[in-house]
Design a protein around this motif. Structure first.
Motif, PDB file in Angstrom:
ATOM      1  N   GLY A 110     -14.215   5.260   5.874  1.00 62.56           N
ATOM      2  CA  GLY A 110     -15.126   6.396   5.835  1.00 62.56           C
ATOM      3  C   GLY A 110     -15.519   6.606   4.388  1.00 62.56           C
ATOM      4  O   GLY A 110     -16.053   5.716   3.737  1.00 62.56           O
ATOM      5  N   LEU A 111     -15.208   7.786   3.835  1.00 62.57           N
ATOM      6  CA  LEU A 111     -15.413   7.997   2.403  1.00 62.57           C
ATOM      7  C   LEU A 111     -14.375   7.228   1.601  1.00 62.57           C
ATOM      8  O   LEU A 111     -14.585   6.889   0.440  1.00 62.57           O
ATOM      9  N   THR A 112     -13.221   6.972   2.222  1.00 63.91           N
ATOM     10  CA  THR A 112     -12.189   6.118   1.627  1.00 63.91           C
ATOM     11  C   THR A 112     -11.745   5.112   2.688  1.00 63.91           C
ATOM     12  O   THR A 112     -12.200   5.161   3.831  1.00 63.91           O
ATOM     13  N   VAL A 113     -10.844   4.219   2.306  1.00 57.66           N
ATOM     14  CA  VAL A 113     -10.284   3.286   3.284  1.00 57.66           C
ATOM     15  C   VAL A 113      -9.202   4.022   4.065  1.00 57.66           C
ATOM     16  O   VAL A 113      -8.158   4.385   3.514  1.00 57.66           O
ATOM     17  N   ASP A 114      -9.481   4.262   5.339  1.00 60.97           N
ATOM     18  CA  ASP A 114      -8.491   4.937   6.185  1.00 60.97           C
ATOM     19  C   ASP A 114      -7.321   4.004   6.487  1.00 60.97           C
ATOM     20  O   ASP A 114      -6.164   4.415   6.507  1.00 60.97           O
ATOM     21  N   GLY A 115      -7.636   2.744   6.773  1.00 60.89           N
ATOM     22  CA  GLY A 115      -6.600   1.765   7.088  1.00 60.89           C
ATOM     23  C   GLY A 115      -7.211   0.378   7.144  1.00 60.89           C
ATOM     24  O   GLY A 115      -8.434   0.219   7.104  1.00 60.89           O
TER      25      GLY A 115
ATOM     26  N   GLY B 129      -5.424  14.376   9.198  1.00 55.06           N
ATOM     27  CA  GLY B 129      -4.585  14.070  10.350  1.00 55.06           C
ATOM     28  C   GLY B 129      -4.013  12.677  10.400  1.00 55.06           C
ATOM     29  O   GLY B 129      -3.509  12.252  11.447  1.00 55.06           O
ATOM     30  N   GLY B 130      -4.059  11.935   9.291  1.00 51.14           N
ATOM     31  CA  GLY B 130      -3.508  10.582   9.328  1.00 51.14           C
ATOM     32  C   GLY B 130      -3.269  10.035   7.938  1.00 51.14           C
ATOM     33  O   GLY B 130      -3.761  10.574   6.941  1.00 51.14           O
ATOM     34  N   PRO B 131      -2.515   8.934   7.839  1.00 48.14           N
ATOM     35  CA  PRO B 131      -2.228   8.331   6.527  1.00 48.14           C
ATOM     36  C   PRO B 131      -3.402   7.484   6.037  1.00 48.14           C
ATOM     37  O   PRO B 131      -3.799   6.523   6.688  1.00 48.14           O
ATOM     38  N   LYS B 132      -3.977   7.842   4.903  1.00 45.09           N
ATOM     39  CA  LYS B 132      -5.066   7.073   4.299  1.00 45.09           C
ATOM     40  C   LYS B 132      -4.502   6.245   3.139  1.00 45.09           C
ATOM     41  O   LYS B 132      -3.449   6.552   2.590  1.00 45.09           O
ATOM     42  N   ILE B 133      -5.227   5.221   2.752  1.00 43.00           N
ATOM     43  CA  ILE B 133      -4.749   4.313   1.704  1.00 43.00           C
ATOM     44  C   ILE B 133      -4.973   4.947   0.334  1.00 43.00           C
ATOM     45  O   ILE B 133      -6.115   5.151  -0.089  1.00 43.00           O
ATOM     46  N   SER B 134      -3.879   5.258  -0.363  1.00 41.68           N
ATOM     47  CA  SER B 134      -4.007   5.857  -1.697  1.00 41.68           C
ATOM     48  C   SER B 134      -3.874   4.807  -2.798  1.00 41.68           C
ATOM     49  O   SER B 134      -4.374   5.000  -3.904  1.00 41.68           O
ATOM     50  N   SER B 135      -3.187   3.701  -2.503  1.00 40.49           N
ATOM     51  CA  SER B 135      -3.090   2.628  -3.498  1.00 40.49           C
ATOM     52  C   SER B 135      -2.927   1.294  -2.789  1.00 40.49           C
ATOM     53  O   SER B 135      -2.458   1.232  -1.644  1.00 40.49           O
TER      54      SER B 135
ATOM     55  N   VAL C 226       0.843  -1.195   0.000  1.00 39.16           N
ATOM     56  CA  VAL C 226       0.000   0.000   0.000  1.00 39.16           C
ATOM     57  C   VAL C 226       0.878   1.244   0.000  1.00 39.16           C
ATOM     58  O   VAL C 226       2.042   1.209   0.418  1.00 39.16           O
ATOM     59  N   SER C 227       0.303   2.339  -0.489  1.00 40.12           N
ATOM     60  CA  SER C 227       0.930   3.651  -0.323  1.00 40.12           C
ATOM     61  C   SER C 227      -0.080   4.555   0.368  1.00 40.12           C
ATOM     62  O   SER C 227      -1.282   4.248   0.403  1.00 40.12           O
ATOM     63  N   TYR C 228       0.413   5.662   0.923  1.00 41.03           N
ATOM     64  CA  TYR C 228      -0.436   6.517   1.749  1.00 41.03           C
ATOM     65  C   TYR C 228      -0.540   7.930   1.189  1.00 41.03           C
ATOM     66  O   TYR C 228       0.344   8.413   0.473  1.00 41.03           O
ATOM     67  N   ILE C 229      -1.628   8.585   1.566  1.00 39.63           N
ATOM     68  CA  ILE C 229      -1.779  10.017   1.361  1.00 39.63           C
ATOM     69  C   ILE C 229      -2.222  10.605   2.696  1.00 39.63           C
ATOM     70  O   ILE C 229      -3.103  10.052   3.366  1.00 39.63           O
ATOM     71  N   MET C 230      -1.577  11.688   3.121  1.00 43.24           N
ATOM     72  CA  MET C 230      -1.907  12.294   4.414  1.00 43.24           C
ATOM     73  C   MET C 230      -3.156  13.160   4.271  1.00 43.24           C
ATOM     74  O   MET C 230      -3.174  14.132   3.517  1.00 43.24           O
ATOM     75  N   LYS C 231      -4.215  12.775   4.992  1.00 43.24           N
ATOM     76  CA  LYS C 231      -5.471  13.522   4.970  1.00 43.24           C
ATOM     77  C   LYS C 231      -6.133  13.424   6.337  1.00 43.24           C
ATOM     78  O   LYS C 231      -6.069  12.370   6.985  1.00 43.24           O
TER      79      LYS C 231
ATOM     80  N   GLY D  25     -12.337  -4.447  -4.773  1.00 41.11           N
ATOM     81  CA  GLY D  25     -12.661  -3.217  -4.075  1.00 41.11           C
ATOM     82  C   GLY D  25     -13.057  -2.124  -5.040  1.00 41.11           C
ATOM     83  O   GLY D  25     -13.450  -2.383  -6.183  1.00 41.11           O
ATOM     84  N   ARG D  26     -12.946  -0.886  -4.564  1.00 40.50           N
ATOM     85  CA  ARG D  26     -13.176   0.294  -5.386  1.00 40.50           C
ATOM     86  C   ARG D  26     -11.985   1.220  -5.205  1.00 40.50           C
ATOM     87  O   ARG D  26     -11.546   1.462  -4.074  1.00 40.50           O
ATOM     88  N   ALA D  27     -11.464   1.725  -6.312  1.00 42.57           N
ATOM     89  CA  ALA D  27     -10.307   2.613  -6.230  1.00 42.57           C
ATOM     90  C   ALA D  27     -10.285   3.547  -7.427  1.00 42.57           C
ATOM     91  O   ALA D  27     -10.286   3.095  -8.575  1.00 42.57           O
ATOM     92  N   GLY D  28     -10.295   4.851  -7.140  1.00 40.62           N
ATOM     93  CA  GLY D  28     -10.089   5.860  -8.170  1.00 40.62           C
ATOM     94  C   GLY D  28      -8.720   6.460  -7.935  1.00 40.62           C
ATOM     95  O   GLY D  28      -7.699   5.809  -8.111  1.00 40.62           O
ATOM     96  N   LYS D  29      -8.695   7.717  -7.465  1.00 42.18           N
ATOM     97  CA  LYS D  29      -7.421   8.314  -7.069  1.00 42.18           C
ATOM     98  C   LYS D  29      -6.957   7.756  -5.730  1.00 42.18           C
ATOM     99  O   LYS D  29      -5.773   7.803  -5.401  1.00 42.18           O
ATOM    100  N   GLU D  30      -7.916   7.274  -4.943  1.00 38.67           N
ATOM    101  CA  GLU D  30      -7.616   6.647  -3.658  1.00 38.67           C
ATOM    102  C   GLU D  30      -8.405   5.349  -3.566  1.00 38.67           C
ATOM    103  O   GLU D  30      -9.260   5.066  -4.404  1.00 38.67           O
ATOM    104  N   VAL D  31      -8.135   4.571  -2.541  1.00 37.20           N
ATOM    105  CA  VAL D  31      -8.847   3.302  -2.350  1.00 37.20           C
ATOM    106  C   VAL D  31     -10.088   3.570  -1.505  1.00 37.20           C
ATOM    107  O   VAL D  31      -9.993   4.077  -0.385  1.00 37.20           O
ATOM    108  N   ASN D  32     -11.255   3.233  -2.057  1.00 32.97           N
ATOM    109  CA  ASN D  32     -12.524   3.527  -1.390  1.00 32.97           C
ATOM    110  C   ASN D  32     -13.132   2.330  -0.666  1.00 32.97           C
ATOM    111  O   ASN D  32     -13.963   2.503   0.229  1.00 32.97           O
ATOM    112  N   ALA D  33     -12.763   1.118  -1.077  1.00 32.51           N
ATOM    113  CA  ALA D  33     -13.331  -0.078  -0.442  1.00 32.51           C
ATOM    114  C   ALA D  33     -12.428  -1.262  -0.751  1.00 32.51           C
ATOM    115  O   ALA D  33     -11.727  -1.278  -1.767  1.00 32.51           O
TER     116      ALA D  33
END
Length: 469
Positions: free
Chosen positions: A402-407, A353-359, A346-351, A454-462
């Motif tokens: 949440g709206l994306t996969v936080d972790g 206040g924490g690292p969310k799953i971007s890929s 996985v890779s992360y994007i900071m949003k 799952g679902r993934a656009g610019k970030e991973v949603n599910a």
């Protein structure tokens, strides 16, 4: 001073066989018994068993024999005992029947080779009252260059002044499976309906606790019972609950590790609140879009044109079958032939206040080779990974969404032929932010994982699993 005569010494030793030396401790009993089994000393292993256990095993064997005879499978059943007919099996006493089972189970060259390389390391024990104890031990095996390290638990009962092993919890599941095999098609245990009961814990050093628990898995009209061990580190959130033996919290911890987390009223209320907030945000966005379109609603036909979910090959199931957001940016990644899902990059994007799953990029194992799947989402940072140790695969995914996969955490379960042993598992460190989002867990229910979805656009949603039926 008068000397005791040799004859009197013999009499005293006969009347008081443990006078002058201590009986074996619980840990010594397990160490000696398992060592004997691994080196083919079956009689020594059988002598370490509690008499009541042996009698119950004999009763179960004879019950299954009757079922096999009724089903016309007598010869098939008797193959496991090296006896000529049913009467010969019935003539064996309890120790002889158990010895026959052990000899047959360990007679194959592969089994002998595996057992010969197995080392037993006892970790510790705890008592449950005055007449029952549990011992935790590691079995370390080297098989064809692959190292397999398992945590095990053995239950013991007092027999007079001695401790004897009681394998009823450990063997109950196998006995139920054998009964089902002779009365109809074997039924896989229902992991979602599993019940766990923490029995106690031991400490290994200052930073690791071994929690012994009993798991009851409904299977058809019966159930399977098994002892298992969960390792908990001092850095884990449940550490204090384990140390204090807080049953409810420890139960939840075990269920989470197995991917069968119970939904408490508090969790339901929190999920409802998050869902309401999410729909409020969606309604606000729709109102904003409506104003932007000068009050014109999109054509009804265009609103109903929702993308279809990718089709899966025959014999595969998507768990879950649908996600919030339907099939927008839906992906299915299927393992190469003969491989299973064993982890993820996985890779992360900071949003927020924490690292969310971007890929996310699935990892598969075929034999001893690791193969990466396709990356989904966008690579926003250096990738980190969680991969199962040899002999294990992904049995569940515990997501914080949440709206994306936080972790998320991956629950690794031991591969047992064409299914997973749900009672032998451990959990990866959390990938991403486990503080945000609501829990949404997906379990394979013991089926082999052959893909990630799952679902993934610019970030991973599910995220979810693809398993073989």
């Amino acid at each position: 001073m008068k000397r005791i005569s040799p004859l009197l010494t013999v009499v005293l030793m006969t009347l008081y066989p443990h006078a002058g030396w201590a009986a074996e401790t619980t840990e010594e009993v397990v160490s000696r018994a398992m060592g004997a089994l691994n080196h083919g000393r079956i009689d020594t292993f059988v002598k370490a068993m509690h008499p009541d256990t042996l009698e119950e095993i004999r009763a179960s064997v004879l019950e299954i024999l009757d079922l096999a005879i009724t089903a016309g499978k007598e010869a098939q059943f008797l193959e496991g005992f090296d006896v000529k007919d049913a009467e010969a099996l019935k003539a064996l006493d309890a120790p002889q029947i158990f010895a026959a089972i052990c000899r047959k189970a360990t007679s194959a060259p592969e089994a002998k080779k595996a057992l010969a390389t197995t080392r037993i390391d006892v970790v510790g024990h705890f008592f449950a009252g005055t007449d029952k104890a549990y011992v935790v031990y590691r079995s370390k095996m080297n098989l064809d260059g692959m190292s397999i390290d398992r945590l095990n638990a053995a239950s013991l009962l007092r027999s007079g002044t001695d401790w004897k092993m009681s394998l009823l919890d450990e063997l109950a599941g196998q006995i139920v499976a054998m009964k089902q095999g002779f009365v109809g098609k074997p039924v896989l245990p229902d992991i979602k309906a599993a019940k766990v009961e923490p029995l106690g814990h031991i400490l290994e050093g200052k930073k690791t606790a071994m929690v012994v628990y009993r798991m009851v898995l409904p299977a058809g009209e019966g159930s399977m019972t098994k002892l298992a061990v969960l390792s908990v580190n001092a850095s884990d959130p449940g550490w204090e609950a384990v140390r204090k033996d807080e049953t409810e919290k420890v139960t939840t911890l075990i269920e989470k590790s197995l991917g069968i987390r119970r939904v408490t009223p508090e969790m339901m209320a929190a999920q409802k609140k998050r869902a309401e907030r999410m729909f409020e945000q969606l309604e606000a966005q729709q109102a904003k879009n409506l104003r932007r379109n000068h009050g014109q609603m999109p054509e009804l036909g265009r609103m109903n044109q929702l993308p279809e979910a990718p089709e899966l090959p025959e014999g595969m199931i998507a768990l879950p079958d649908k996600f919030f957001g339907l099939n927008h940016d839906r992906f299915h990644d299927i393992a190469p032939k003969g491989s299973v899902l064993v982890g993820a990059h996985v890779s992360y994007i900071m949003k927020f206040g924490g690292p969310k799953i971007s890929s996310v990029r699935p990892v598969y194992r075929v034999g001893g080779k690791i193969v990466d799947g396709k990356r989904y989402g966008s690579l926003q940072s250096k990738e980190v990974k969680a991969i199962a140790k040899p002999g294990y695969a992904v049995g569940a995914v515990n997501t914080h969404t949440g709206l994306t996969v936080d972790g998320f955490e991956l629950v690794f379960m031991r591969i047992e032929g064409d299914h997973l042993d749900t009672s032998d598992s451990y959990t990866s460190p959390c990938l991403g932010d486990k503080r945000g989002g609501s829990p949404r867990d997906v379990s394979s229910e013991g089926k082999l994982p052959v893909g990630l979805q799952g679902r993934a656009g610019k970030e991973v949603n599910a995220l979810g699993l693809i398993v073989r039926e």
